[in-house]
Design a protein around this motif. Sequence first.
Motif, mmCIF file in Angstrom:
data_model
loop_
_atom_site.group_PDB
_atom_site.id
_atom_site.type_symbol
_atom_site.label_atom_id
_atom_site.label_comp_id
_atom_site.label_asym_id
_atom_site.label_seq_id
_atom_site.Cartn_x
_atom_site.Cartn_y
_atom_site.Cartn_z
ATOM 1 N N THR A 108 0.849 -1.181 0.000
ATOM 2 C CA THR A 108 0.000 0.000 0.000
ATOM 3 C C THR A 108 0.892 1.241 0.000
ATOM 4 O O THR A 108 2.072 1.159 0.311
ATOM 5 N N LEU A 109 0.317 2.357 -0.381
ATOM 6 C CA LEU A 109 1.069 3.605 -0.421
ATOM 7 C C LEU A 109 0.114 4.778 -0.431
ATOM 8 O O LEU A 109 -1.081 4.622 -0.689
ATOM 9 N N GLU A 110 0.679 5.950 -0.157
ATOM 10 C CA GLU A 110 -0.072 7.199 -0.249
ATOM 11 C C GLU A 110 0.712 8.171 -1.100
ATOM 12 O O GLU A 110 1.940 8.199 -1.065
ATOM 13 N N THR A 111 -0.007 8.933 -1.891
ATOM 14 C CA THR A 111 0.572 10.069 -2.595
ATOM 15 C C THR A 111 -0.482 11.169 -2.587
ATOM 16 O O THR A 111 -1.606 10.962 -2.122
ATOM 17 N N ARG A 112 -0.136 12.312 -3.062
ATOM 18 C CA ARG A 112 -1.088 13.413 -3.113
ATOM 19 C C ARG A 112 -1.829 13.386 -4.445
ATOM 20 O O ARG A 112 -1.233 13.106 -5.487
ATOM 21 N N ASN A 115 -0.316 15.131 -7.355
ATOM 22 C CA ASN A 115 0.882 14.532 -7.941
ATOM 23 C C ASN A 115 0.447 13.574 -9.056
ATOM 24 O O ASN A 115 0.539 12.359 -8.947
ATOM 25 N N HIS A 116 -0.023 14.156 -10.153
ATOM 26 C CA HIS A 116 -0.615 13.370 -11.240
ATOM 27 C C HIS A 116 0.347 12.352 -11.834
ATOM 28 O O HIS A 116 -0.062 11.249 -12.203
ATOM 29 N N LYS A 117 1.620 12.694 -11.908
ATOM 30 C CA LYS A 117 2.616 11.766 -12.454
ATOM 31 C C LYS A 117 2.693 10.499 -11.597
ATOM 32 O O LYS A 117 2.718 9.384 -12.116
ATOM 33 N N ALA A 118 2.711 10.664 -10.274
ATOM 34 C CA ALA A 118 2.766 9.500 -9.377
ATOM 35 C C ALA A 118 1.472 8.692 -9.454
ATOM 36 O O ALA A 118 1.510 7.460 -9.524
ATOM 37 N N VAL A 119 0.332 9.369 -9.453
ATOM 38 C CA VAL A 119 -0.959 8.669 -9.519
ATOM 39 C C VAL A 119 -1.015 7.808 -10.781
ATOM 40 O O VAL A 119 -1.354 6.623 -10.726
ATOM 41 N N TYR A 127 -1.724 -0.739 -9.286
ATOM 42 C CA TYR A 127 -2.186 -0.274 -7.978
ATOM 43 C C TYR A 127 -3.568 0.335 -8.139
ATOM 44 O O TYR A 127 -3.829 1.057 -9.109
ATOM 45 N N THR A 128 -4.459 0.019 -7.211
ATOM 46 C CA THR A 128 -5.819 0.538 -7.260
ATOM 47 C C THR A 128 -6.095 1.392 -6.034
ATOM 48 O O THR A 128 -5.535 1.158 -4.958
ATOM 49 N N VAL A 129 -6.957 2.366 -6.212
ATOM 50 C CA VAL A 129 -7.314 3.257 -5.109
ATOM 51 C C VAL A 129 -7.979 2.452 -4.006
ATOM 52 O O VAL A 129 -8.807 1.571 -4.261
ATOM 53 N N THR A 130 -7.602 2.740 -2.778
ATOM 54 C CA THR A 130 -8.179 2.098 -1.602
ATOM 55 C C THR A 130 -8.516 3.178 -0.583
ATOM 56 O O THR A 130 -8.128 4.338 -0.738
ATOM 57 N N ASP A 131 -9.226 2.799 0.448
ATOM 58 C CA ASP A 131 -9.563 3.755 1.504
ATOM 59 C C ASP A 131 -8.280 4.300 2.123
ATOM 60 O O ASP A 131 -7.303 3.562 2.301
ATOM 61 N N ASN A 132 -8.295 5.580 2.455
ATOM 62 C CA ASN A 132 -7.152 6.161 3.156
ATOM 63 C C ASN A 132 -6.966 5.447 4.491
ATOM 64 O O ASN A 132 -7.943 5.064 5.130
ATOM 65 N N TYR A 133 -5.739 5.265 4.882
ATOM 66 C CA TYR A 133 -5.404 4.527 6.098
ATOM 67 C C TYR A 133 -4.534 5.385 7.010
ATOM 68 O O TYR A 133 -3.919 6.363 6.575
ATOM 69 N N GLY A 134 -4.465 4.991 8.266
ATOM 70 C CA GLY A 134 -3.550 5.625 9.223
ATOM 71 C C GLY A 134 -3.667 7.136 9.253
ATOM 72 O O GLY A 134 -4.759 7.696 9.333
ATOM 73 N N ALA A 135 -2.521 7.794 9.133
ATOM 74 C CA ALA A 135 -2.450 9.254 9.206
ATOM 75 C C ALA A 135 -3.167 9.938 8.045
ATOM 76 O O ALA A 135 -3.392 11.149 8.092
ATOM 77 N N TYR A 136 -3.530 9.187 7.021
ATOM 78 C CA TYR A 136 -4.152 9.775 5.830
ATOM 79 C C TYR A 136 -5.679 9.779 5.892
ATOM 80 O O TYR A 136 -6.328 10.356 5.020
ATOM 81 N N GLU A 141 -6.596 15.603 0.413
ATOM 82 C CA GLU A 141 -5.496 15.793 -0.531
ATOM 83 C C GLU A 141 -4.728 14.493 -0.782
ATOM 84 O O GLU A 141 -3.988 14.374 -1.756
ATOM 85 N N ALA A 142 -4.934 13.505 0.075
ATOM 86 C CA ALA A 142 -4.222 12.232 -0.027
ATOM 87 C C ALA A 142 -5.039 11.215 -0.818
ATOM 88 O O ALA A 142 -6.270 11.179 -0.725
ATOM 89 N N VAL A 143 -4.354 10.390 -1.589
ATOM 90 C CA VAL A 143 -4.974 9.252 -2.246
ATOM 91 C C VAL A 143 -4.099 8.040 -1.937
ATOM 92 O O VAL A 143 -2.875 8.097 -2.049
ATOM 93 N N CYS A 144 -4.742 6.957 -1.500
ATOM 94 C CA CYS A 144 -4.020 5.744 -1.141
ATOM 95 C C CYS A 144 -4.282 4.665 -2.178
ATOM 96 O O CYS A 144 -5.362 4.585 -2.757
ATOM 97 N N PHE A 145 -3.277 3.840 -2.387
ATOM 98 C CA PHE A 145 -3.335 2.760 -3.354
ATOM 99 C C PHE A 145 -2.924 1.459 -2.691
ATOM 100 O O PHE A 145 -2.218 1.457 -1.677
ATOM 101 N N ILE A 146 -3.368 0.347 -3.309
ATOM 102 C CA ILE A 146 -2.963 -0.983 -2.840
ATOM 103 C C ILE A 146 -2.794 -1.887 -4.039
ATOM 104 O O ILE A 146 -3.451 -1.714 -5.078
ATOM 105 N N LYS A 147 -1.885 -2.835 -3.907
ATOM 106 C CA LYS A 147 -1.700 -3.874 -4.925
ATOM 107 C C LYS A 147 -1.488 -5.191 -4.208
ATOM 108 O O LYS A 147 -0.648 -5.291 -3.305
#
Length: 149
Positions: A108-112, A115-119, A127-136, A141-147
Amino acid sequence: MIHIEKGDPFSADSQALIEKLSIVLAQITGSSGKHSFNIDDLQSARAVWALARNAQGVAIGCGAIRPLTQETAELKRMYSAGSEAGVGSAILRFLEEAASELGYRAITLETRRVNHKAVTFYQKYGYTVTDNYGAYIGRDEAVCFIKTL
């Protein structure tokens, strides 16, 4: 030619890349991301710091995984200096293989969002969008992903 190796996050090469990433993130998002990364987390036996080097041995990229849960690793501090094509994907493959070998079932990961290049990069590699976790959680402004590995 790009060579990926396990590295020391405290080395001069690693520290220089981390600082360059922080500057780039601050330019894109308004935040360096330093508050969401603790280098000491990489001291875990189930954490990996990766360095990318070009054919001349120059450090041109980095990334890390650290334990989030027993089955999930978190991807942190992914950066490519942009000097050669394929650095980011090579680091990502290396870290995904390392995570799998360490027994993780997902990354899993978070980016902003801004940050279109990272997304786009993470979506390209499954990687698919998932619910924000932890501090996010609750941070729009945060988008979290999981694979799943």
